[in-house]
Design a protein around this motif. Structure first.
Motif, PDB file in Angstrom:
ATOM      1  N   LYS A 547     -65.242  -9.376 -67.701  1.00 35.69           N
ATOM      2  CA  LYS A 547     -66.520  -9.134 -68.374  1.00 35.69           C
ATOM      3  C   LYS A 547     -67.634  -9.893 -67.661  1.00 35.69           C
ATOM      4  O   LYS A 547     -67.375 -10.903 -66.972  1.00 35.69           O
ATOM      5  CB  LYS A 547     -66.453  -9.544 -69.839  1.00 35.69           C
ATOM      6  N   GLY A 548     -68.835  -9.392 -67.782  1.00 34.71           N
ATOM      7  CA  GLY A 548     -69.979 -10.058 -67.146  1.00 34.71           C
ATOM      8  C   GLY A 548     -70.943  -9.018 -66.619  1.00 34.71           C
ATOM      9  O   GLY A 548     -70.695  -7.808 -66.728  1.00 34.71           O
ATOM     10  N   PRO A 549     -72.063  -9.466 -66.025  1.00 39.78           N
ATOM     11  CA  PRO A 549     -72.980  -8.497 -65.427  1.00 39.78           C
ATOM     12  C   PRO A 549     -72.392  -7.927 -64.125  1.00 39.78           C
ATOM     13  O   PRO A 549     -71.394  -8.446 -63.602  1.00 39.78           O
ATOM     14  CB  PRO A 549     -74.243  -9.322 -65.172  1.00 39.78           C
ATOM     15  N   HIS A 550     -73.035  -6.897 -63.627  1.00 39.56           N
ATOM     16  CA  HIS A 550     -72.535  -6.151 -62.467  1.00 39.56           C
ATOM     17  C   HIS A 550     -72.191  -7.073 -61.280  1.00 39.56           C
ATOM     18  O   HIS A 550     -71.088  -6.990 -60.733  1.00 39.56           O
ATOM     19  CB  HIS A 550     -73.596  -5.118 -62.072  1.00 39.56           C
ATOM     20  N   GLU A 551     -73.133  -7.947 -60.919  1.00 38.83           N
ATOM     21  CA  GLU A 551     -72.938  -8.783 -59.717  1.00 38.83           C
ATOM     22  C   GLU A 551     -71.706  -9.667 -59.867  1.00 38.83           C
ATOM     23  O   GLU A 551     -70.905  -9.805 -58.939  1.00 38.83           O
ATOM     24  CB  GLU A 551     -74.164  -9.666 -59.443  1.00 38.83           C
ATOM     25  N   LYS A 552     -71.556 -10.245 -61.075  1.00 38.17           N
ATOM     26  CA  LYS A 552     -70.411 -11.136 -61.316  1.00 38.17           C
ATOM     27  C   LYS A 552     -69.114 -10.332 -61.179  1.00 38.17           C
ATOM     28  O   LYS A 552     -68.151 -10.782 -60.510  1.00 38.17           O
ATOM     29  CB  LYS A 552     -70.527 -11.738 -62.715  1.00 38.17           C
ATOM     30  N   LEU A 553     -69.083  -9.137 -61.761  1.00 36.39           N
ATOM     31  CA  LEU A 553     -67.852  -8.326 -61.713  1.00 36.39           C
ATOM     32  C   LEU A 553     -67.546  -7.881 -60.288  1.00 36.39           C
ATOM     33  O   LEU A 553     -66.384  -7.806 -59.882  1.00 36.39           O
ATOM     34  CB  LEU A 553     -67.976  -7.100 -62.645  1.00 36.39           C
ATOM     35  N   MET A 554     -68.623  -7.615 -59.547  1.00 36.80           N
ATOM     36  CA  MET A 554     -68.417  -7.192 -58.148  1.00 36.80           C
ATOM     37  C   MET A 554     -67.710  -8.293 -57.356  1.00 36.80           C
ATOM     38  O   MET A 554     -66.907  -8.015 -56.469  1.00 36.80           O
ATOM     39  CB  MET A 554     -69.755  -6.851 -57.478  1.00 36.80           C
ATOM     40  N   SER A 555     -68.026  -9.538 -57.710  1.00 33.66           N
ATOM     41  CA  SER A 555     -67.401 -10.613 -56.932  1.00 33.66           C
ATOM     42  C   SER A 555     -66.069 -11.074 -57.528  1.00 33.66           C
ATOM     43  O   SER A 555     -65.280 -11.706 -56.860  1.00 33.66           O
ATOM     44  CB  SER A 555     -68.367 -11.791 -56.800  1.00 33.66           C
ATOM     45  N   GLU A 556     -65.810 -10.719 -58.823  1.00 35.91           N
ATOM     46  CA  GLU A 556     -64.608 -11.272 -59.466  1.00 35.91           C
ATOM     47  C   GLU A 556     -63.534 -10.264 -59.852  1.00 35.91           C
ATOM     48  O   GLU A 556     -62.360 -10.614 -59.923  1.00 35.91           O
ATOM     49  CB  GLU A 556     -65.013 -12.035 -60.746  1.00 35.91           C
ATOM     50  N   SER A 557     -63.923  -9.005 -60.121  1.00 36.42           N
ATOM     51  CA  SER A 557     -62.934  -8.073 -60.689  1.00 36.42           C
ATOM     52  C   SER A 557     -62.485  -7.016 -59.674  1.00 36.42           C
ATOM     53  O   SER A 557     -63.285  -6.216 -59.191  1.00 36.42           O
ATOM     54  CB  SER A 557     -63.522  -7.381 -61.925  1.00 36.42           C
ATOM     55  N   THR A 558     -61.184  -7.008 -59.398  1.00 33.51           N
ATOM     56  CA  THR A 558     -60.653  -6.019 -58.451  1.00 33.51           C
ATOM     57  C   THR A 558     -60.785  -4.605 -59.026  1.00 33.51           C
ATOM     58  O   THR A 558     -61.184  -3.667 -58.327  1.00 33.51           O
ATOM     59  CB  THR A 558     -59.147  -6.295 -58.205  1.00 33.51           C
ATOM     60  N   ILE A 559     -60.434  -4.467 -60.322  1.00 32.71           N
ATOM     61  CA  ILE A 559     -60.493  -3.120 -60.934  1.00 32.71           C
ATOM     62  C   ILE A 559     -61.921  -2.587 -60.890  1.00 32.71           C
ATOM     63  O   ILE A 559     -62.167  -1.431 -60.556  1.00 32.71           O
ATOM     64  CB  ILE A 559     -59.959  -3.155 -62.383  1.00 32.71           C
ATOM     65  N   TYR A 560     -62.891  -3.457 -61.244  1.00 37.41           N
ATOM     66  CA  TYR A 560     -64.303  -3.035 -61.231  1.00 37.41           C
ATOM     67  C   TYR A 560     -64.709  -2.625 -59.823  1.00 37.41           C
ATOM     68  O   TYR A 560     -65.386  -1.611 -59.631  1.00 37.41           O
ATOM     69  CB  TYR A 560     -65.187  -4.169 -61.755  1.00 37.41           C
ATOM     70  N   ASN A 561     -64.287  -3.409 -58.853  1.00 41.13           N
ATOM     71  CA  ASN A 561     -64.590  -3.087 -57.457  1.00 41.13           C
ATOM     72  C   ASN A 561     -64.022  -1.737 -57.066  1.00 41.13           C
ATOM     73  O   ASN A 561     -64.687  -0.934 -56.400  1.00 41.13           O
ATOM     74  CB  ASN A 561     -64.011  -4.163 -56.538  1.00 41.13           C
ATOM     75  N   GLU A 562     -62.771  -1.511 -57.509  1.00 40.57           N
ATOM     76  CA  GLU A 562     -62.134  -0.218 -57.194  1.00 40.57           C
ATOM     77  C   GLU A 562     -62.949   0.939 -57.777  1.00 40.57           C
ATOM     78  O   GLU A 562     -63.239   1.916 -57.093  1.00 40.57           O
ATOM     79  CB  GLU A 562     -60.715  -0.168 -57.807  1.00 40.57           C
ATOM     80  N   LEU A 563     -63.316   0.777 -59.063  1.00 45.45           N
ATOM     81  CA  LEU A 563     -64.092   1.850 -59.727  1.00 45.45           C
ATOM     82  C   LEU A 563     -65.407   2.080 -58.984  1.00 45.45           C
ATOM     83  O   LEU A 563     -65.802   3.209 -58.705  1.00 45.45           O
ATOM     84  CB  LEU A 563     -64.412   1.463 -61.183  1.00 45.45           C
ATOM     85  N   TYR A 564     -66.063   0.992 -58.627  1.00 45.08           N
ATOM     86  CA  TYR A 564     -67.369   1.084 -57.981  1.00 45.08           C
ATOM     87  C   TYR A 564     -67.239   1.706 -56.591  1.00 45.08           C
ATOM     88  O   TYR A 564     -67.945   2.660 -56.261  1.00 45.08           O
ATOM     89  CB  TYR A 564     -67.990  -0.322 -57.882  1.00 45.08           C
ATOM     90  N   ASN A 565     -66.317   1.152 -55.782  1.00 43.37           N
ATOM     91  CA  ASN A 565     -66.193   1.618 -54.399  1.00 43.37           C
ATOM     92  C   ASN A 565     -65.762   3.076 -54.313  1.00 43.37           C
ATOM     93  O   ASN A 565     -66.249   3.832 -53.493  1.00 43.37           O
ATOM     94  CB  ASN A 565     -65.201   0.736 -53.629  1.00 43.37           C
ATOM     95  N   PHE A 566     -64.860   3.470 -55.231  1.00 41.82           N
ATOM     96  CA  PHE A 566     -64.402   4.861 -55.208  1.00 41.82           C
ATOM     97  C   PHE A 566     -65.584   5.810 -55.445  1.00 41.82           C
ATOM     98  O   PHE A 566     -65.731   6.835 -54.799  1.00 41.82           O
ATOM     99  CB  PHE A 566     -63.316   5.060 -56.270  1.00 41.82           C
ATOM    100  N   GLN A 567     -66.480   5.402 -56.388  1.00 42.77           N
ATOM    101  CA  GLN A 567     -67.629   6.267 -56.680  1.00 42.77           C
ATOM    102  C   GLN A 567     -68.627   6.298 -55.529  1.00 42.77           C
ATOM    103  O   GLN A 567     -69.289   7.293 -55.287  1.00 42.77           O
ATOM    104  CB  GLN A 567     -68.304   5.814 -57.976  1.00 42.77           C
ATOM    105  N   GLN A 568     -68.728   5.185 -54.792  1.00 46.43           N
ATOM    106  CA  GLN A 568     -69.632   5.155 -53.640  1.00 46.43           C
ATOM    107  C   GLN A 568     -69.133   6.118 -52.566  1.00 46.43           C
ATOM    108  O   GLN A 568     -69.897   6.860 -51.971  1.00 46.43           O
ATOM    109  CB  GLN A 568     -69.717   3.743 -53.041  1.00 46.43           C
ATOM    110  N   VAL A 569     -67.774   6.117 -52.379  1.00 43.93           N
ATOM    111  CA  VAL A 569     -67.190   6.985 -51.351  1.00 43.93           C
ATOM    112  C   VAL A 569     -67.495   8.432 -51.659  1.00 43.93           C
ATOM    113  O   VAL A 569     -67.876   9.227 -50.806  1.00 43.93           O
ATOM    114  CB  VAL A 569     -65.652   6.750 -51.265  1.00 43.93           C
ATOM    115  N   ARG A 570     -67.358   8.789 -53.000  1.00 42.68           N
ATOM    116  CA  ARG A 570     -67.594  10.170 -53.398  1.00 42.68           C
ATOM    117  C   ARG A 570     -69.052  10.534 -53.241  1.00 42.68           C
ATOM    118  O   ARG A 570     -69.449  11.607 -52.984  1.00 42.68           O
ATOM    119  CB  ARG A 570     -67.182  10.391 -54.850  1.00 42.68           C
TER     120      ARG A 570
END
Ligand SMILES: Nc1ncnc2c1ncn2[C@@H]1O[C@H](COP(=O)(O)OP(=O)(O)OP(=O)(O)O)[C@@H](O)[C@H]1O
Length: 570
Positions: A547-570
């Motif tokens: 949990k946390g704001p976007h920037e914090k999750l980007m640096s701490e959560s693998t699952i959040y990163n996966e969700l984010y990066n997958f959408q960027q690729v698409r």
């Protein structure tokens, strides 16, 4: 039967009309007996004793008493029709209220087809049983039988003994066949409901059925259900014939015995010719009335099954919510150690989760498909209750509050529903808003332009008989509806998923502007939609994993990163 009747009678609110109806029945039953008794005077006084001066008087009285029952019959029908119509209206209203109040879990177990069948057929049956048909006819039969028994006893005691014997036999038959009749009827009712469900399902799934070319499969499914229904009807019919086969001989046998005893009475000068004719007519009438009463009792057993169906919905005493007042603002929303599964034998969808939803903020819930995001929204709107743990609003368990809670929270679904009415009515849902406010909100949600493009603009009909809206148009209308309601808490469950990225971005920006300082909970797949949220909860397999704001999750959560990066690729 008594419990079914007392259940239905609770919903009859025109009880004074009953007095009028039953007075009409009393007169309807009595007058034909007097008319028949006049026949005795006609035969014995006028024709046998040759008192011809009595003839006009007896004829006039006969005419009056002969036509009397027709008048009382009409009065009775009109009165009971009114009571029955009122009862059906009350029962339908109660039925709908119960459906609205039914816990979602219980509602999900009911088929729409079965509920419709309940409203369409069973409520009418209940009215027939208690008002329109069975009860009034039976009371008429019983009163007539009582009058006839007294009249027959007055004429010939032997005839009375036959009549009492026949009544006892009828009662025994009813006792023997009544319960079975109810069982057959229940079976017919169930099969009929299955047919209704099959029809409802095949219409609801029409798009998929045609797309997958599975029409034959659906038709065969319907045929199968209909054939079960047909078999149940045939079984019921055969059973009815069996009853008639046993009961009919009593009818004719009784009449023959009455002629025999009456004839012996006349030959041995114990009764007059007039008494014989009238006595036989009474026995004939009585046997007919007994037959009808027997028939009514069997139909009543059938209709009782309908009342039980209604009772199973209206009679539920599950209470969804408490009655605590909610006059304050929502100051805190909290999930404490919540575990939830949709049924006792399925795995937990939410697993011991604790979430704090800060008031006045934008809160997002993200996670893979099936992780439990929508379930959180369902618990917040009280569609379901946790198995363990609790959802607290202002530190009070959510279900303690009465319906005022619903006025403070609104939700927009991914696939919103619109009632078959105008766009305006769908936006306001019968609340009054200034036309300018409606228009401005629709402008913010980017739907004003397409609405004014329709010939009737805000008065355009939507729903079954109106125009078809695209998925994105529906979502924007639903958002406008929620924005107009402007509740303290707004939950958006994939509410912009059908919009293209550009439109979604603009709509989301306007939502943020309009909801500033208010609590908005957003469930979304696209991270771009919720990137600016004050707090984001990441859900995985029913657990909060970050949990946390976007920037914090980007640096701490693998699952959040996966969700984010997958959408960027698409
Ligand atoms: N009414 C229901 N009855 C039984 N199970 C349900 C019901 N609704 C959802 N589920 C199950 O609960 C689990 C979580 O569903 P939920 O809709 O909360 O997930 P989600 O994260 O919102 O998924 P998605 O992103 O695909 O909408 C899923 O396994 C789903 O099959």
């Amino acid at each position: 039967m008594r419990s079914s009747m007392s259940f239905i009678f609770k919903y009859i609110n025109k009880k004074r009309w009953f007095l009028l109806g039953y007075s009409a029945i009393f007169l309807e039953s009595l007058t034909p007996i007097i008319a028949t008794l006049l026949q005795r005077d006609l035969i014995d006084k006028v024709f046998s004793a040759k008192q011809y001066q009595e003839f006009p008087k007896i004829l006039a009285l006969y005419a009056i008493f002969f036509f009397g029952p027709k008048l009382w019959f009409t009065v009775r029908k009109v009165v009971f029709f009114h009571i029955g119509y009122n009862l059906q209206t009350v029962l339908t209203k109660e039925f709908l209220i119960k459906i609205y109040d039914m816990p979602t879990a219980a509602f999900n177990k009911e088929h729409v087809g079965s509920l419709l069948n309940n409203i369409r057929n069973n409520i009418a049956d209940a009215s027939d049983l208690s008002v329109n048909q069975i009860l009034s006819e039976s009371v008429k039969n019983i009163l007539t039988i009582v009058f006839l028994v007294f009249s027959i006893a007055n004429i010939n005691f032997m005839m009375l003994i036959i009549v009492v014997t026949v009544s006892i036999i009828y009662y025994a038959l009813l006792h023997k066949f009544g319960e079975k009749t109810k069982q057959f009827s229940q079976q017919v009712r169930e099969e009929k409901a299955n047919v209704a469900i099959a029809v409802e399902e095949s219409i609801s799934s029409i798009r998929e059925i045609v797309a997958y070319n599975r029409q034959d499969w659906q038709i065969n499914n319907y045929k199968e259900k209909f054939s079960q229904y047909f078999k149940a009807i045939i079984k019921q019919g055969l059973f009815k014939n069996k009853i008639l086969f046993i009961s009919d001989p009593f009818l004719y046998g009784t009449k023959i015995v009455a002629i025999l005893l009456g004839g012996i009475g006349v030959i041995s000068n114990r009764i007059s010719l007039g008494e014989f004719v009238v006595g036989f007519t009474f026995v004939d009438q009585l046997v007919t009335e007994l037959g009808q009463l027997f028939e009514q009792a069997l139909i009543a057993k059938k209709l009782e099954a309908s009342v039980e169906c209604i009772k199973s919905v209206i009679g539920r005493d599950e209470v969804k919510f408490g009655s605590a007042d909610f006059n304050k603002h929502i100051e805190s929303i909290e999930f404490r150690d919540v575990t939830f599964s949709y049924s006792p034998d399925s795995p937990a969808v939410l697993n011991d989760i604790s979430i704090d939803f800060p008031i006045g903020k934008k809160i997002a819930i993200v996670g893979k498909s099936g992780s439990g995001k929508s379930t959180i929204a369902q618990l917040l709107t009280r569609a379901y209750s946790p198995d363990r743990g609790e959802v607290f609003i202002n530190d009070v368990p959510i279900n303690c509050y009465g319906k005022q809670y619903t006025d403070k929270v609104s939700m927009v679904f991914q696939q919103p529903y619109f009632i078959p009415s105008t766009i305006k009515e769908n936006l306001t849902l019968d609340k009054s808003y200034k036309p300018i406010d409606i228009e401005n909100t629709c402008k913010e949600m980017l739907c004003h332009d397409f609405i004014v493009g329709f010939p009737n603009q805000y008065e355009t009909q939507v729903g079954e008989r109106g125009i078809s809206l695209s998925g994105g148009q529906k979502q924007r209308l639903a958002l406008s509806r929620a924005m107009l309601k402007n509740t303290e808490v707004l939950i958006l469950d994939e509410a912009t998923s059908a919009l293209d990225t550009e439109t979604e971005f603009s709509v989301q920006k306007n939502i943020d502007k309009l909801r500033k300082g208010k609590t908005t909970i957003i469930i979304a797949h696209r991270i771009s939609t919720i990137q600016n949220a004050d707090i984001i909860y990441v859900l995985d397999k029913g657990k909060i994993v970050a949990k946390g704001p976007h920037e914090k999750l980007m640096s701490e959560s693998t699952i959040y990163n996966e969700l984010y990066n997958f959408q960027q690729v698409r």
